[in-house]
Design a protein around this motif. Sequence first.
Motif, PDB file in Angstrom:
ATOM      1  N   SER A   1      13.180  49.439  66.365  1.00 21.55           N
ATOM      2  CA  SER A   1      11.296  50.522  66.928  1.00 21.55           C
ATOM      3  C   SER A   1      10.663  50.139  66.041  1.00 21.55           C
ATOM      4  O   SER A   1       9.398  50.791  65.483  1.00 21.55           O
ATOM      5  N   VAL A   2      11.375  51.329  65.638  1.00 28.55           N
ATOM      6  CA  VAL A   2      11.006  52.195  64.309  1.00 28.55           C
ATOM      7  C   VAL A   2      10.346  51.198  63.025  1.00 28.55           C
ATOM      8  O   VAL A   2       9.329  51.714  62.347  1.00 28.55           O
ATOM      9  N   LEU A   3      11.415  50.489  63.120  1.00 31.39           N
ATOM     10  CA  LEU A   3      10.743  49.339  61.832  1.00 31.39           C
ATOM     11  C   LEU A   3       9.592  48.945  62.208  1.00 31.39           C
ATOM     12  O   LEU A   3       8.580  48.349  60.789  1.00 31.39           O
ATOM     13  N   GLN A   4       9.743  48.346  63.234  1.00 34.00           N
ATOM     14  CA  GLN A   4       7.979  47.634  63.565  1.00 34.00           C
ATOM     15  C   GLN A   4       7.370  48.982  63.376  1.00 34.00           C
ATOM     16  O   GLN A   4       6.024  49.013  63.444  1.00 34.00           O
ATOM     17  N   LYS A   5       7.400  50.102  64.176  1.00 33.99           N
ATOM     18  CA  LYS A   5       6.321  51.257  64.124  1.00 33.99           C
ATOM     19  C   LYS A   5       5.778  51.199  62.537  1.00 33.99           C
ATOM     20  O   LYS A   5       4.347  51.618  62.409  1.00 33.99           O
ATOM     21  N   ALA A   6       6.854  51.789  61.751  1.00 33.76           N
ATOM     22  CA  ALA A   6       6.821  51.861  60.386  1.00 33.76           C
ATOM     23  C   ALA A   6       5.263  50.448  59.422  1.00 33.76           C
ATOM     24  O   ALA A   6       4.754  50.917  59.089  1.00 33.76           O
ATOM     25  N   ASN A   7       6.294  49.811  59.706  1.00 29.80           N
ATOM     26  CA  ASN A   7       5.214  48.616  59.445  1.00 29.80           C
ATOM     27  C   ASN A   7       3.621  48.516  60.149  1.00 29.80           C
ATOM     28  O   ASN A   7       2.941  48.082  58.936  1.00 29.80           O
ATOM     29  N   LYS A   8       3.457  49.153  61.534  1.00 26.15           N
ATOM     30  CA  LYS A   8       2.248  49.150  61.854  1.00 26.15           C
ATOM     31  C   LYS A   8       2.003  49.917  60.930  1.00 26.15           C
ATOM     32  O   LYS A   8       0.158  49.605  60.767  1.00 26.15           O
ATOM     33  N   GLU A   9       1.939  51.264  60.868  1.00 27.24           N
ATOM     34  CA  GLU A   9       1.516  52.962  60.280  1.00 27.24           C
ATOM     35  C   GLU A   9       1.328  52.166  58.532  1.00 27.24           C
ATOM     36  O   GLU A   9       0.990  53.218  58.054  1.00 27.24           O
ATOM     37  N   ASN A  10       1.364  51.125  58.536  1.00 24.24           N
ATOM     38  CA  ASN A  10       1.623  51.067  56.867  1.00 24.24           C
ATOM     39  C   ASN A  10       3.171  52.479  55.571  1.00 24.24           C
ATOM     40  O   ASN A  10       2.633  52.455  55.134  1.00 24.24           O
ATOM     41  N   LYS A  11       4.206  52.084  56.166  1.00 25.06           N
ATOM     42  CA  LYS A  11       4.962  53.060  55.649  1.00 25.06           C
ATOM     43  C   LYS A  11       6.299  52.433  54.638  1.00 25.06           C
ATOM     44  O   LYS A  11       6.844  51.383  55.532  1.00 25.06           O
ATOM     45  N   ALA A  12       6.377  52.554  53.395  1.00 26.41           N
ATOM     46  CA  ALA A  12       7.728  52.601  53.642  1.00 26.41           C
ATOM     47  C   ALA A  12       8.822  53.101  53.710  1.00 26.41           C
ATOM     48  O   ALA A  12       8.544  53.902  54.000  1.00 26.41           O
ATOM     49  N   LEU A  13       9.926  52.463  53.482  1.00 28.19           N
ATOM     50  CA  LEU A  13      11.571  52.633  54.220  1.00 28.19           C
ATOM     51  C   LEU A  13      12.126  52.559  53.133  1.00 28.19           C
ATOM     52  O   LEU A  13      12.253  51.378  52.187  1.00 28.19           O
ATOM     53  N   LEU A  14      12.901  53.549  53.619  1.00 30.17           N
ATOM     54  CA  LEU A  14      14.248  53.368  53.120  1.00 30.17           C
ATOM     55  C   LEU A  14      15.550  54.146  53.821  1.00 30.17           C
ATOM     56  O   LEU A  14      15.179  54.151  55.347  1.00 30.17           O
ATOM     57  N   GLY A  15      17.384  53.789  53.799  1.00 31.88           N
ATOM     58  CA  GLY A  15      17.637  54.213  54.755  1.00 31.88           C
ATOM     59  C   GLY A  15      19.400  54.831  54.245  1.00 31.88           C
ATOM     60  O   GLY A  15      18.878  54.451  53.573  1.00 31.88           O
ATOM     61  N   MET A  16      20.013  55.140  55.151  1.00 29.30           N
ATOM     62  CA  MET A  16      21.012  55.616  54.890  1.00 29.30           C
ATOM     63  C   MET A  16      21.883  55.428  55.597  1.00 29.30           C
ATOM     64  O   MET A  16      21.814  55.280  56.990  1.00 29.30           O
TER      65      MET A  16
ATOM     66  N   TYR B   1      11.829  43.022  57.791  1.00 31.81           N
ATOM     67  CA  TYR B   1      10.992  44.741  58.196  1.00 31.81           C
ATOM     68  C   TYR B   1      10.307  45.065  56.803  1.00 31.81           C
ATOM     69  O   TYR B   1      10.460  46.301  57.069  1.00 31.81           O
ATOM     70  N   GLY B   2      11.301  45.274  55.770  1.00 29.39           N
ATOM     71  CA  GLY B   2      11.255  45.939  54.382  1.00 29.39           C
ATOM     72  C   GLY B   2      11.620  47.121  54.008  1.00 29.39           C
ATOM     73  O   GLY B   2      11.071  47.996  52.787  1.00 29.39           O
ATOM     74  N   LEU B   3      12.590  47.061  54.357  1.00 32.88           N
ATOM     75  CA  LEU B   3      14.206  48.255  54.349  1.00 32.88           C
ATOM     76  C   LEU B   3      14.668  46.692  53.611  1.00 32.88           C
ATOM     77  O   LEU B   3      15.627  46.798  53.832  1.00 32.88           O
ATOM     78  N   ASN B   4      14.328  47.652  52.116  1.00 34.11           N
ATOM     79  CA  ASN B   4      15.475  46.977  51.223  1.00 34.11           C
ATOM     80  C   ASN B   4      15.915  47.891  50.998  1.00 34.11           C
ATOM     81  O   ASN B   4      17.018  46.869  49.516  1.00 34.11           O
TER      82      ASN B   4
ATOM     83  N   PRO C   1       8.250  38.827  55.007  1.00 38.05           N
ATOM     84  CA  PRO C   1       8.939  40.508  55.019  1.00 38.05           C
ATOM     85  C   PRO C   1       7.602  40.720  54.840  1.00 38.05           C
ATOM     86  O   PRO C   1       7.321  40.304  53.825  1.00 38.05           O
ATOM     87  N   LEU C   2       7.349  41.662  54.983  1.00 40.35           N
ATOM     88  CA  LEU C   2       5.909  43.111  54.780  1.00 40.35           C
ATOM     89  C   LEU C   2       6.668  43.880  53.320  1.00 40.35           C
ATOM     90  O   LEU C   2       7.837  44.606  53.892  1.00 40.35           O
ATOM     91  N   TYR C   3       6.289  43.633  52.616  1.00 36.39           N
ATOM     92  CA  TYR C   3       6.062  45.209  51.451  1.00 36.39           C
ATOM     93  C   TYR C   3       5.712  46.297  51.077  1.00 36.39           C
ATOM     94  O   TYR C   3       4.045  45.541  51.075  1.00 36.39           O
TER      95      TYR C   3
ATOM     96  N   LYS D   1      20.063  38.666  47.728  1.00 40.28           N
ATOM     97  CA  LYS D   1      18.228  37.988  48.462  1.00 40.28           C
ATOM     98  C   LYS D   1      18.514  36.626  49.535  1.00 40.28           C
ATOM     99  O   LYS D   1      19.677  35.904  49.772  1.00 40.28           O
ATOM    100  N   LEU D   2      17.474  37.290  50.241  1.00 43.56           N
ATOM    101  CA  LEU D   2      17.670  35.664  51.063  1.00 43.56           C
ATOM    102  C   LEU D   2      16.717  34.763  51.181  1.00 43.56           C
ATOM    103  O   LEU D   2      15.890  34.793  50.160  1.00 43.56           O
ATOM    104  N   LYS D   3      16.226  32.954  51.931  1.00 42.62           N
ATOM    105  CA  LYS D   3      16.364  31.963  52.187  1.00 42.62           C
ATOM    106  C   LYS D   3      14.692  32.790  52.149  1.00 42.62           C
ATOM    107  O   LYS D   3      14.067  32.079  51.064  1.00 42.62           O
ATOM    108  N   ASN D   4      14.675  32.899  52.535  1.00 43.57           N
ATOM    109  CA  ASN D   4      12.724  33.733  52.823  1.00 43.57           C
ATOM    110  C   ASN D   4      12.173  34.599  51.790  1.00 43.57           C
ATOM    111  O   ASN D   4      10.723  35.407  52.049  1.00 43.57           O
ATOM    112  N   GLY D   5      13.012  34.882  50.552  1.00 46.93           N
ATOM    113  CA  GLY D   5      12.663  36.095  49.179  1.00 46.93           C
ATOM    114  C   GLY D   5      12.916  37.496  49.712  1.00 46.93           C
ATOM    115  O   GLY D   5      12.056  37.987  48.364  1.00 46.93           O
ATOM    116  N   SER D   6      13.112  37.993  51.124  1.00 48.72           N
ATOM    117  CA  SER D   6      13.088  39.207  51.802  1.00 48.72           C
ATOM    118  C   SER D   6      15.012  39.369  51.010  1.00 48.72           C
ATOM    119  O   SER D   6      15.911  38.784  50.248  1.00 48.72           O
TER     120      SER D   6
END
Length: 326
Positions: free
Chosen positions: A226-241, A275-278, A33-35, A294-299
Amino acid sequence: MYKIFFIFLGVTLGLFACSQKSYDVKYKKGDNPLYVKHPATKFAIMSDLHFYDTILGKDGKAFEDYIDNDRKLLIESEEILDKAIEKISAEDVDFVIIPGDLTKDGEEINHKKVAEKLAKLKQSGKKVFVINGNHDLLNGHSLRYVNDSKERVETTDREEFMEFYKDFGFGDAIDQDKESLSYVFEPVEGLWFLAMDSCMWYKNDLDEEPVVDGEFRQSTVTWIESVLQKANKENKALLGMMHHGALEHYNSNEKYYGEYVVNRNEEIIKLFAAYGLNFVFTGHFHSQDIVSKKLKNGSFLYDIETGSLVTHPCPYRIINISERSE
């Protein structure tokens, strides 16, 4: 590095089975995961307003029969919302989010009144962002109560919902799903906030009980990724509701009260975490709770559930995200 503080303000205002087919996603299970560092911000959450204009009736046997089987403070909902808006207006927050169930049952008159009241909150300098809940669209319980009888009133569809709340999220969307009410906004620079429509309003029949369960259609999952991928590409932090829970909030939550947890939630958890939407902010259960997985890969994923504004103790939350140096 950053630290996220969850501050609970216990403000008492006084007064369909899911498919077994897996979602089609592009991320690989082994991906790390990307942080991304979150920008500092502070915001408020109020949920499940269930606003009810008493012009639709508050006397007579029909309404009494309804209210006898409902735990919500419907008659007091306007007074409670007014007080909450007054208090949040005085808070030092950048914006406000509302994860669904803005109205009793999607009545057009109630949505219009909610929008009028949120305009006052916006006038105080607070940006406001909403998403729908299971009560808010195409609901056959959109009724007026007259003595011993009930009369159907105008309900609300997808296009009308977006029009009512164009000043409270939809007009500020930087991207939006074409089929659902999901959209993404950037409340502060560097932070993308996904407002995700987890409701199944498109399956409602006005002559039958409305659907309470939550589920994302494949098309919406594709859009979210697609939004999560674009956010990662543009180095945007993520939150969701979203309205429905992403995680179980107690043992056997999904087994006995599955309508409160989004269908196929294990897949959704992995998608978000990949994708780091934590951190996802939810409502629906009328309870204050925070759980994590917490998932096995640390995410990992946190589900921060906010109680209903019209169910005791009528709470709202303040979330403070602040940077700190090592």
